[in-house]
Design a protein around this motif. Structure first.
Motif, short mmCIF file in Angstrom:
data_model
loop_
_atom_site.label_atom_id
_atom_site.label_comp_id
_atom_site.label_asym_id
_atom_site.label_seq_id
_atom_site.Cartn_x
_atom_site.Cartn_y
_atom_site.Cartn_z
N ALA A 356 61.99 62.94 14.85
CA ALA A 356 61.34 61.86 15.44
C ALA A 356 59.94 62.26 15.97
O ALA A 356 59.37 61.23 16.59
N GLY A 357 59.58 63.50 15.73
CA GLY A 357 58.32 63.79 16.22
C GLY A 357 58.39 63.59 17.86
O GLY A 357 57.18 63.15 18.35
N GLN A 358 59.19 64.07 18.57
CA GLN A 358 59.28 64.06 20.03
C GLN A 358 59.32 65.19 20.78
O GLN A 358 58.75 65.10 22.27
N GLY A 359 59.53 66.18 20.26
CA GLY A 359 59.63 67.42 21.16
C GLY A 359 58.34 67.77 21.75
O GLY A 359 58.31 67.97 23.22
N MET A 360 57.29 68.07 21.14
CA MET A 360 55.82 68.34 21.62
C MET A 360 55.35 67.23 22.61
O MET A 360 54.88 67.67 23.58
N ASN A 361 55.77 65.94 22.18
CA ASN A 361 55.14 64.76 23.16
C ASN A 361 55.92 64.94 24.24
O ASN A 361 55.30 64.55 25.49
N VAL A 362 57.11 64.60 24.29
CA VAL A 362 58.11 64.92 25.69
C VAL A 362 57.73 65.81 26.58
O VAL A 362 57.58 65.94 27.93
N SER A 363 57.81 67.13 25.75
CA SER A 363 57.22 68.23 26.53
C SER A 363 56.17 68.31 27.49
O SER A 363 55.76 68.81 28.59
N THR A 364 55.14 67.82 26.65
CA THR A 364 53.71 67.78 27.33
C THR A 364 53.75 66.68 28.78
O THR A 364 53.16 66.98 29.66
N GLN A 365 54.68 65.81 28.57
CA GLN A 365 54.66 64.76 29.68
C GLN A 365 55.34 65.48 30.89
O GLN A 365 55.20 65.14 31.94
N ASP A 366 56.38 66.34 30.29
CA ASP A 366 57.18 66.99 31.70
C ASP A 366 56.07 67.99 32.17
O ASP A 366 56.00 67.95 33.49
N GLY A 367 55.02 68.60 31.35
CA GLY A 367 54.02 69.49 32.13
C GLY A 367 53.05 68.51 32.96
O GLY A 367 52.61 69.15 33.99
N PHE A 368 52.69 67.42 32.34
CA PHE A 368 51.87 66.40 33.10
C PHE A 368 52.44 66.01 34.57
O PHE A 368 51.75 65.95 35.70
N ASN A 369 53.71 65.82 34.19
CA ASN A 369 54.56 65.26 35.64
C ASN A 369 54.55 66.31 36.70
O ASN A 369 54.28 66.16 37.93
N ILE A 370 54.78 67.53 36.54
CA ILE A 370 55.06 68.51 37.24
C ILE A 370 53.65 69.18 37.77
O ILE A 370 53.51 69.71 38.80
N GLY A 371 52.72 69.14 37.03
CA GLY A 371 51.43 70.05 37.27
C GLY A 371 50.70 69.42 38.30
O GLY A 371 50.33 70.14 39.40
N TRP A 372 50.52 68.10 38.46
CA TRP A 372 49.80 67.27 39.49
C TRP A 372 50.64 67.36 40.82
O TRP A 372 49.89 67.74 42.02
N LYS A 373 51.83 67.21 40.72
CA LYS A 373 52.84 67.42 41.77
C LYS A 373 52.67 68.96 42.77
O LYS A 373 52.67 68.83 43.81
N LEU A 374 52.75 69.97 41.80
CA LEU A 374 52.55 71.13 42.34
C LEU A 374 51.20 71.37 43.15
O LEU A 374 51.14 71.72 44.26
N ALA A 375 50.12 70.88 42.40
CA ALA A 375 48.74 71.07 43.00
C ALA A 375 48.83 70.03 44.33
O ALA A 375 48.01 70.72 45.30
N HIS A 376 49.15 68.93 44.38
CA HIS A 376 49.22 68.28 45.79
C HIS A 376 49.83 68.92 46.64
O HIS A 376 49.40 68.77 47.78
N VAL A 377 51.09 69.46 46.53
CA VAL A 377 51.81 70.30 47.32
C VAL A 377 50.87 71.38 47.84
O VAL A 377 50.85 71.82 49.16
#
Length: 634
Positions: A356-377
């Protein structure tokens, strides 16, 4: 792209001046880091690219390989990912080299001669305008290259530390760097030596066999794999007429194929059905040779023939759907009593089929989600409780993905005679197009997502879903452009002010809101530290209902034209009008009385409020910036 506001730039403006920890960045892996990322796959590299934009945060990413990935397993790039690439500045470049999917063909057995396959139908890839960006196919290795380039050109000059393999970690809860990580050298002259790194936070992006996952006591649960597929990236000679078209091919008794043309005009991928794996197989199916996969492919595409001339990559895998119940190191009984220190992303916490072509796509959104949150904290913008939202938000997304993929992979494995209608597979593909494209994610109300009290003011921007861009006209230079394309991955919140009917300069709700934003101690802009540009933490834009030629930019309130950079230059690119015949107020269902749309740093809609709802806006950001002192923006 904006530059020159810090002085004339004569070189490549994508290469930002080194700053903070990027000045004289040590080549050697340091003993103490703010964030240690384990694994340089899509989730890890996006997390690194996001964190690299914050000059005072020490981020290192370790990878057991001795160098860059040369050929990746994933290749499907959904439109949501291309939207994300736009935020990081390389959507146009990667689109130019990628294969673009515009149609999918569906082949099935000829009713008169079932041993042969015939084309049974075609389906447009995006019939409803889900995104202005296309569905692409490009090697995962190239995606990682682009993210690596972003990180290397960032103020922190971040580059992967290749040749280090994660062994274990311990969360000591002692000192400023409470996560003790043991690494072992996996490449180079000193192979086998160990290194201890102390981190504030660890992100495990180390794949389906994640050691980080094991270290925090997470286990994968789900279905046992019971269906095998051979996959091959090949150059071949064939008379199959749709070899350069994405196809789902079903044969009467030879299984099925998912055909994916690859970038470059000649390479293509085939997922070839190898059938049900018998009990007690003990992995024997994984020894299926490329010759056997090719033979099976020829049976399926009969009467057409396929002669493989070159194999770029091949593998055999068994479809399994597995998920962890949490994406961080906080046990269920400890939720609310401690904040997470370790996070897992991508295949480390969810696995499924590749079709379904989902692995890389969902994984990058995982990274986008946690990346900015770590930075703000880490920068002190937000309380540590923000980090608990990562697992809460992304675990349910992964669960929905697995549920979808079970249905899709089951349909792909069915024999034609098992379908009630020959077009069932094609119908499912069209009916569910928005899900695999990446646009069904909808975050629930939380400290980051408001309640839909005022959703009727902006029906085209559903709360919790990604901000779907639309055309506007930038007043300063009259350029028509997508509003969302000006939102870069810089960690800023966006506040889009869609104006009431009054023109700038007149008394109006927008004028009152602008005054409050600029002067009130309750304004979210008041959290911006002294000495920073007014828009350093919040990107506030205004979109008027008039066309650009009818807007006097000198009459626009100053909060929408902040002074930026050391020379205090006026930022003119935050003021927009509508495009005649493509009015964003109509296209996105925006109230003519005006509305504020608040968007998170990772492009998801966080709140929809009336222009007069300053108390609600202040209350929303107070919980995100609860531990920060207020200051006047006057």
């Amino acid at each position: 792209m904006q530059f020159h506001h810090h002085g004339y730039v004569s070189g490549d403006p994508r290469i930002k001046p080194a700053a903070g920890v990027g000045i004289n960045r040590p080549e050697e892996l340091p003993e103490e880091v703010d964030v240690l990322i384990v694994g340089s796959g899509p989730a890890g590299m996006l997390t690194a690219a996001q964190l690299s934009q914050f000059p005072d945060i020490t981020t290192r990413i370790v990878e057991r390989r001795g160098g860059r990935l040369e050929i990746g397993q994933a290749d499907g790039i959904q439109a949501r990912s291309v939207e994300t690439f736009q935020a990081f500045g390389f959507a146009e470049a990667i689109t130019a080299e990628a294969y673009r999917i515009t149609e999918m063909a569906f082949w099935r057995p000829d009713t008169e001669n079932p041993q042969n396959i015939v084309r049974g139908g075609r389906a447009l890839d995006d019939t409803v305008g889900i995104s202005e960006f296309p569905h692409l196919i490009v090697n995962q290795a190239r995606v990682l290259d682009y993210f690596a380039e972003v990180a290397a050109n960032s103020p922190t000059r971040l580059t992967p530390d290749f040749g280090w393999e994660f062994q274990n970690l311990e969360v000591t809860e002692e000192g400023e760097y409470p996560v003790k990580v043991t690494l072992v050298r996996s490449a180079g002259e000193d192979t086998g030596t160990t290194r201890i790194v102390h981190a504030k936070y660890v992100v495990g992006a180390d794949g389906a066999r994640s050691k980080v996952r094991s270290a925090i006591g997470c286990t994968m649960a789900g279905d046992q794999a019971n269906h095998a597929w051979g996959v091959m990236d090949v150059l071949a000679s064939t008379d199959f007429p749709d070899i350069r078209l994405k196809c789902a091919i079903q044969s009467h008794d030879g299984g099925s194929i998912l055909l994916i043309p690859r970038e470059g005009g000649h390479l293509f991928r085939m997922y070839v059905d190898l059938g049900v794996v018998p009990e007690g197989d003990n992995g024997a199916v994984r020894k299926t040779s490329i010759e056997q996969i090719t033979e099976q492919a020829n049976q399926i595409i009969h009467p057409y023939k396929l002669e493989v001339r070159n194999v770029a990559w091949s593998s055999v895998y068994e479809v399994g759907h597995r998920l962890t119940d949490r994406f961080d190191d906080v046990l269920p009984e400890d939720i609310g009593t401690r904040n997470p220190r370790v996070f897992i992303t991508g295949d480390a916490c969810h696995t499924h089929s590749a079709k379904a072509g989902q692995g890389m796509n969902v994984s990058t959104q995982d990274g986008f989600n946690i990346g900015w949150k770590l930075a703000h904290v880490l920068e002190g913008r937000s309380p540590e409780s923000l980090l608990a939202t990562y697992s809460a938000e992304r675990q349910i997304v992964a669960k929905n993905l697995i549920d979808f993929d079970k249905e899709w992979s089951t349909l792909m494995a069915k024999k034609p005679e098992e379908f009630e209608n020959p077009s069932d597979l094609e119908d499912f593909y069209v009916r569910t197009a928005e899900f695999p494209a990446g646009f069904m994610t909808e975050y629930a109300p939380s400290m980051l997502t408001g309640t839909p009290t005022h959703q009727e003011l902006a029906t085209g921007f559903p709360l919790g879903k990604r901000f779907k861009s639309a055309m506007t006209s930038r007043v300063c230079d009259t350029n028509p452009m997508h509003l969302g394309h000006h939102a870069t991955a810089d960690g800023r919140w966006r506040i889009y002010v869609f104006a009431d009917p009054a023109a700038p300069g007149a008394e109006s709700p927008v004028a009152e809101l602008a005054q409050w934003l600029a002067t009130s101690t309750e304004s979210p802009l008041a959290a911006t530290p002294q000495g920073m540009d007014l828009d350093a933490w919040f990107d506030v834009k205004v979109i008027y209902q008039q066309k650009h030629e009818d807007i006097d930019i000198n009459a626009v309130p100053s909060v929408f034209k902040p002074e930026v950079g050391p020379f205090k230059l006026t930022e003119y690119e935050k003021v927009y009008g509508v495009v005649e015949g493509n009015d964003i107020f109509e296209v996105r269902g925006l109230s003519r009385d005006g509305v504020m749309v608040v968007v998170r740093p990772d492009q998801y809609v966080a709140n929809v409020l009336p222009l007069s709802a300053t108390d609600e806006l202040a209350e929303f950001f107070a919980q995100i910036h609860a531990e920060l002192p207020k200051k006047s923006t006057a």
